[in-house]
Design an enzyme around this catalytic site. Structure first.
Site, PDB file in Angstrom:
ATOM      1  N   SER A  61       0.771  -1.222   0.022  1.00 20.22           N
ATOM      2  CA  SER A  61       0.041  -0.012  -0.126  1.00 20.22           C
ATOM      3  C   SER A  61       0.744   1.280  -0.099  1.00 20.22           C
ATOM      4  O   SER A  61       0.261   2.470  -0.085  1.00 20.22           O
ATOM      5  CB  SER A  61      -0.995  -0.062   1.211  1.00 20.22           C
ATOM      6  OG  SER A  61      -2.037  -1.039   0.983  1.00 20.22           O
ATOM      7  N   LYS A  64       0.406   3.352  -3.087  1.00 18.81           N
ATOM      8  CA  LYS A  64      -1.011   4.272  -3.116  1.00 18.81           C
ATOM      9  C   LYS A  64      -0.265   5.714  -3.153  1.00 18.81           C
ATOM     10  O   LYS A  64      -1.102   6.536  -3.775  1.00 18.81           O
ATOM     11  CB  LYS A  64      -1.780   3.917  -2.046  1.00 18.81           C
ATOM     12  CG  LYS A  64      -2.533   2.549  -2.311  1.00 18.81           C
ATOM     13  CD  LYS A  64      -3.173   2.378  -0.819  1.00 18.81           C
ATOM     14  CE  LYS A  64      -3.886   0.495  -0.920  1.00 18.81           C
ATOM     15  NZ  LYS A  64      -4.434   0.197   0.257  1.00 18.81           N
ATOM     16  N   TYR A 188      -4.261  -2.894 -10.225  1.00 19.01           N
ATOM     17  CA  TYR A 188      -4.040  -2.787  -8.733  1.00 19.01           C
ATOM     18  C   TYR A 188      -3.042  -3.641  -8.002  1.00 19.01           C
ATOM     19  O   TYR A 188      -2.182  -3.521  -7.285  1.00 19.01           O
ATOM     20  CB  TYR A 188      -5.506  -2.654  -8.242  1.00 19.01           C
ATOM     21  CG  TYR A 188      -5.278  -2.544  -6.343  1.00 19.01           C
ATOM     22  CD1 TYR A 188      -5.021  -1.557  -6.001  1.00 19.01           C
ATOM     23  CD2 TYR A 188      -5.721  -3.495  -5.607  1.00 19.01           C
ATOM     24  CE1 TYR A 188      -4.955  -1.456  -4.584  1.00 19.01           C
ATOM     25  CE2 TYR A 188      -5.742  -3.527  -4.378  1.00 19.01           C
ATOM     26  CZ  TYR A 188      -5.187  -2.316  -3.594  1.00 19.01           C
ATOM     27  OH  TYR A 188      -5.193  -2.203  -2.324  1.00 19.01           O
ATOM     28  N   TYR A 240      -4.437   3.507   8.098  1.00 18.17           N
ATOM     29  CA  TYR A 240      -5.539   3.091   8.134  1.00 18.17           C
ATOM     30  C   TYR A 240      -6.511   3.307   9.610  1.00 18.17           C
ATOM     31  O   TYR A 240      -6.243   4.663   9.875  1.00 18.17           O
ATOM     32  CB  TYR A 240      -5.651   1.475   8.069  1.00 18.17           C
ATOM     33  CG  TYR A 240      -4.792   1.045   6.758  1.00 18.17           C
ATOM     34  CD1 TYR A 240      -5.239   1.418   5.583  1.00 18.17           C
ATOM     35  CD2 TYR A 240      -3.722   0.374   6.940  1.00 18.17           C
ATOM     36  CE1 TYR A 240      -4.353   1.117   4.689  1.00 18.17           C
ATOM     37  CE2 TYR A 240      -2.952  -0.230   6.117  1.00 18.17           C
ATOM     38  CZ  TYR A 240      -3.341   0.302   4.549  1.00 18.17           C
ATOM     39  OH  TYR A 240      -2.563  -0.039   3.554  1.00 18.17           O
ATOM     40  N   VAL A 258       1.290  -3.835   4.052  1.00  9.98           N
ATOM     41  CA  VAL A 258       1.291  -4.754   4.756  1.00  9.98           C
ATOM     42  C   VAL A 258       2.678  -5.914   4.413  1.00  9.98           C
ATOM     43  O   VAL A 258       2.651  -6.842   4.834  1.00  9.98           O
ATOM     44  CB  VAL A 258      -0.145  -5.810   4.186  1.00  9.98           C
ATOM     45  CG1 VAL A 258      -1.390  -5.105   5.051  1.00  9.98           C
ATOM     46  CG2 VAL A 258      -0.085  -6.160   3.056  1.00  9.98           C
TER      47      VAL A 258
END
Length: 307
Positions: A61, A64, A188, A240, A258
């Site tokens: 992530s 992103k 993705y 998050y 992760v």
């Protein structure tokens, strides 16, 4: 500074609690949790590293941040019609808010939001073209053409896609995605499977530490206001439902993955990348967070003031 980086690495090497690797992606479940790396790239061009800082890992992530940068470059503020800018308060793969908010993801860093960003940057192109653009951008800002997609990790994610596919189909049902769901998801998963070392990742984040300019190269990547806005989103949403805890403990804009990596930005000073595969209960690197907390306590580099 090198002594501090060495000290942090030594402390983390001796830590007993190391968290749990992300075994729900089987390929990540095979990674040795004993590994730790830290790299600091400063705005004046210096690099300080310790541990296995040249070992590539799946940035997941953290990618992103880079696709958000690309999307803002292509679309500007019209991107915010597709994805919001608020903290979610829910796990990264939650579907709950999509139900209540007509399929519009809360921010670009939860999975649904990142899928929406990928859909936005595809602009009618095939996944291969979009992935080429993403990889070229990451190589450009890191000044390293050896960065690559880990196809084994991408395949592992594709084989366990049900939760992310649910998010994508749900958004598609609300008219939030323009492209075929399978093509968006394939893009993705490969984006998340970019492999980088801590040294490469620290270099890639430098533009966010100096108002959009990669100072060692003199290249402007984004406008100053856009760099500040990306940093603000990293601060509010980068971890998050533990983003508030990270801000409280570390006090720097950061984005976790992760795969065990965290990219943290100290505006005006530098870009710090840490990696330790074991995660806490929120999906963030356990030792990586501790290392950054220790780093900030020793340097005083928190955006909220000196310690």
């Amino acid at each position: 500074m090198q002594d501090l980086i060495n000290d942090i690495a030594d402390t983390m090497a001796n830590a007993e609690r190391r968290g749990k690797v992300a075994d729900y992606i089987p390929e990540l479940g095979h990674v040795d949790p004993q590994q730790f790396a830290i790299s600091l790239a400063t705005v004046d061009g210096k690099v300080y590293s310790a541990g296995c800082a040249t070992t590539p890992f799946s940035i997941q992530s953290i990618s992103k941040v880079f696709t958000l940068t690309i999307a803002l470059g292509q679309m500007g503020d019209s991107l915010w019609s597709k994805v919001g800018r608020e903290p979610s308060g829910d796990p990264f793969n939650s579907i709950v808010q999509l139900e209540h908010e007509s399929g519009k993801p809360r921010n670009p860093f939860i999975n649904a939001g990142a899928i929406a960003v990928v859909d936005a940057i595809m602009m009618g192109h095939e996944p291969k073209e979009t992935l080429g653009e993403i990889l070229s951008f990451v190589r450009y800002i890191a000044d390293d053409d050896s960065i690559y997609f880990d196809h084994a990790v991408a395949a592992s994610e594709m084989a366990h896609l049900d939760r992310n596919a649910s998010l994508a189909h749900f958004m598609k049902a609300f008219g939030r995605l323009d492209h075929d769901v399978d093509k968006v998801l394939g893009t993705y998963f490969h984006q998340c499977a970019i492999a980088m070392s801590c040294e490469q990742l620290a270099h890639a984040g430098l533009f966010l530490a100096s108002d959009g300019i990669n100072k060692p190269s003199g290249i402007r990547v984004v406008a100053p206001q856009r760099a500040r806005r990306i940093n603000s989103l990293m601060m509010m949403c980068g971890h998050y439902d533990a983003s508030g805890e990270f801000a409280f403990r570390v006090g720097l804009p950061g984005k976790s993955g992760v795969g065990g990596g965290i990219l943290a930005i100290a505006p005006g000073y530098g870009s710090i990348a840490v990696w330790s595969p074991g995660l806490d209960s929120y999906g963030n690197s356990l030792l990586g967070t501790q290392a950054l907390e220790m780093f900030v306590q020793r340097t005083g580099w928190s955006v909220f003031g000196h310690y």
